[in-house]
Write a protein that holds these residues in place. Structure first.
Motif, short mmCIF file in Angstrom:
data_model
loop_
_atom_site.label_atom_id
_atom_site.label_comp_id
_atom_site.label_asym_id
_atom_site.label_seq_id
_atom_site.Cartn_x
_atom_site.Cartn_y
_atom_site.Cartn_z
N MET A 1 0.84 -1.19 0.00
CA MET A 1 0.00 0.00 0.00
C MET A 1 0.89 1.25 0.00
SD MET A 1 -3.23 0.72 2.30
CE MET A 1 -4.44 1.54 1.36
N ILE A 2 0.50 2.22 -0.77
CA ILE A 2 1.26 3.46 -0.87
C ILE A 2 0.64 4.49 0.07
CG2 ILE A 2 1.97 5.33 -2.38
CD1 ILE A 2 2.00 3.34 -4.67
N ASN A 3 1.40 4.83 1.11
CA ASN A 3 0.94 5.86 2.03
C ASN A 3 1.54 7.21 1.61
OD1 ASN A 3 3.58 5.98 3.03
ND2 ASN A 3 3.15 4.47 4.62
N ASN A 6 5.37 7.21 1.38
CA ASN A 6 5.83 6.50 0.19
C ASN A 6 5.53 7.28 -1.08
OD1 ASN A 6 6.76 4.36 1.72
ND2 ASN A 6 4.95 3.09 1.38
N GLU A 7 4.38 7.91 -1.10
CA GLU A 7 3.98 8.70 -2.28
C GLU A 7 5.01 9.80 -2.55
OE1 GLU A 7 1.61 10.17 -5.42
OE2 GLU A 7 1.22 8.36 -4.24
N GLU A 8 5.40 10.52 -1.52
CA GLU A 8 6.39 11.60 -1.68
C GLU A 8 7.73 11.04 -2.15
OE1 GLU A 8 8.61 14.94 1.04
OE2 GLU A 8 6.58 14.33 1.59
N MET A 9 8.15 9.93 -1.58
CA MET A 9 9.41 9.31 -1.97
C MET A 9 9.36 8.86 -3.43
SD MET A 9 11.16 5.91 -2.10
CE MET A 9 9.74 5.02 -1.59
N LEU A 10 8.25 8.30 -3.86
CA LEU A 10 8.12 7.83 -5.24
C LEU A 10 8.09 8.99 -6.22
CD1 LEU A 10 5.60 4.90 -4.67
CD2 LEU A 10 8.06 4.73 -5.13
N VAL A 11 7.48 10.09 -5.85
CA VAL A 11 7.47 11.28 -6.70
C VAL A 11 8.90 11.80 -6.84
CG1 VAL A 11 6.73 13.70 -6.83
CG2 VAL A 11 5.08 11.91 -6.26
N ASN A 12 9.63 11.85 -5.73
CA ASN A 12 11.03 12.30 -5.77
C ASN A 12 11.89 11.36 -6.61
OD1 ASN A 12 10.45 14.51 -4.16
ND2 ASN A 12 11.05 13.49 -2.27
#
Length: 97
Positions: A1-3, A6-12
């Motif tokens: 699950m993307i919290n 994690n969302e911010e890290m994946l965008v970066n």
């Protein structure tokens, strides 16, 4: 699950990979793995204009992929850390598969 974290890290991470999406920047990084260079040396090695190299170096610096130090009036560029070499080498290995 993307919290949210994690969302911010994946965008970066996506932003970092965008930097690797330009062949000129890849060439600069690859050249800097061989030796530290100033803008003139990089432009000669890649047969490109100094303004074009400087523009790409700004992006690489702001992304944390290269650093520089002053030597007189010149700036000497080098990869920021071992991760840059690892990322490029993994990409090269992947292409060889």
């Amino acid at each position: 699950m993307i919290n949210q974290e994690n969302e911010e890290m994946l965008v970066n991470l996506a932003e970092l990979f965008k930097v690797f999406g330009d062949s000129t920047r890849i060439k600069i990084l690859y050249a800097l793995l061989e030796k530290e260079m100033n803008v003139t040396e990089i432009s000669e090695a890649l047969n490109m204009t100094q303004p074009a190299i400087s523009q790409q170096l700004r992006i690489l610096k702001s992304s944390g992929l290269v650093k520089f130090r002053k030597e007189g009036k010149s700036a000497v560029y080098y990869p920021s850390d071992e991760h840059v070499k690892i990322i490029l080498n993994i990409g090269i290995e992947h292409l060889g598969d």
